[in-house]
Scaffold this motif. Structure first.
Motif, mmCIF file in Angstrom:
data_model
loop_
_atom_site.group_PDB
_atom_site.id
_atom_site.type_symbol
_atom_site.label_atom_id
_atom_site.label_comp_id
_atom_site.label_asym_id
_atom_site.label_seq_id
_atom_site.Cartn_x
_atom_site.Cartn_y
_atom_site.Cartn_z
ATOM 1 N N LEU A 8 -54.191 -59.468 100.719
ATOM 2 C CA LEU A 8 -55.545 -58.973 100.876
ATOM 3 C C LEU A 8 -55.695 -57.843 102.026
ATOM 4 N N ILE A 9 -54.895 -58.010 103.125
ATOM 5 C CA ILE A 9 -54.477 -56.772 104.265
ATOM 6 C C ILE A 9 -54.068 -55.660 103.370
ATOM 7 N N THR A 10 -53.025 -55.956 102.718
ATOM 8 C CA THR A 10 -52.269 -54.658 102.112
ATOM 9 C C THR A 10 -53.239 -54.059 100.947
ATOM 10 N N VAL A 11 -53.926 -54.649 100.054
ATOM 11 C CA VAL A 11 -55.008 -54.242 99.206
ATOM 12 C C VAL A 11 -56.120 -53.467 100.002
ATOM 13 N N HIS A 12 -56.609 -53.892 101.145
ATOM 14 C CA HIS A 12 -57.744 -53.445 101.792
ATOM 15 C C HIS A 12 -57.203 -52.084 102.518
ATOM 16 N N THR A 18 -57.137 -44.771 100.239
ATOM 17 C CA THR A 18 -57.777 -43.852 99.020
ATOM 18 C C THR A 18 -59.275 -43.457 99.328
ATOM 19 N N VAL A 19 -60.033 -44.195 99.891
ATOM 20 C CA VAL A 19 -61.464 -43.819 100.058
ATOM 21 C C VAL A 19 -61.577 -42.517 101.141
ATOM 22 N N THR A 20 -60.810 -42.981 102.306
ATOM 23 C CA THR A 20 -60.695 -41.739 103.434
ATOM 24 C C THR A 20 -59.847 -40.520 103.107
ATOM 25 N N SER A 21 -59.332 -40.500 101.882
ATOM 26 C CA SER A 21 -58.755 -39.356 101.826
ATOM 27 C C SER A 21 -59.322 -38.191 101.076
#
Length: 68
Positions: A8-12, A18-21
């Protein structure tokens, strides 16, 4: 089905990266610079080795075995 907390931590973190890029202040990857051509030494070494081998064959006394 149980999901691992590590997963879960890795996926988050991957999703957040990806979103903040796409943000305006995101780091930008520099354009690759053209590389300066470097001389190829493989052919030069082969030519030099064969020239040295021929010179050694000519200089070697006839009693000795070949230099190579």
């Amino acid at each position: 089905m149980t999901i691992s907390p590590v997963a879960l931590i890795t996926v988050h973190r991957a999703a957040q990266a990806t979103v903040t890029s796409a943000l305006p202040h995101a780091p930008v990857v520099a354009e690759p610079r053209p590389r300066a051509r470097q001389p190829r030494l493989a052919g030069t070494r082969g030519v030099l080795a064969s020239a040295l081998r021929r010179a050694a064959d000519r200089v070697a006394p006839p009693v000795c075995s070949p230099a190579h």
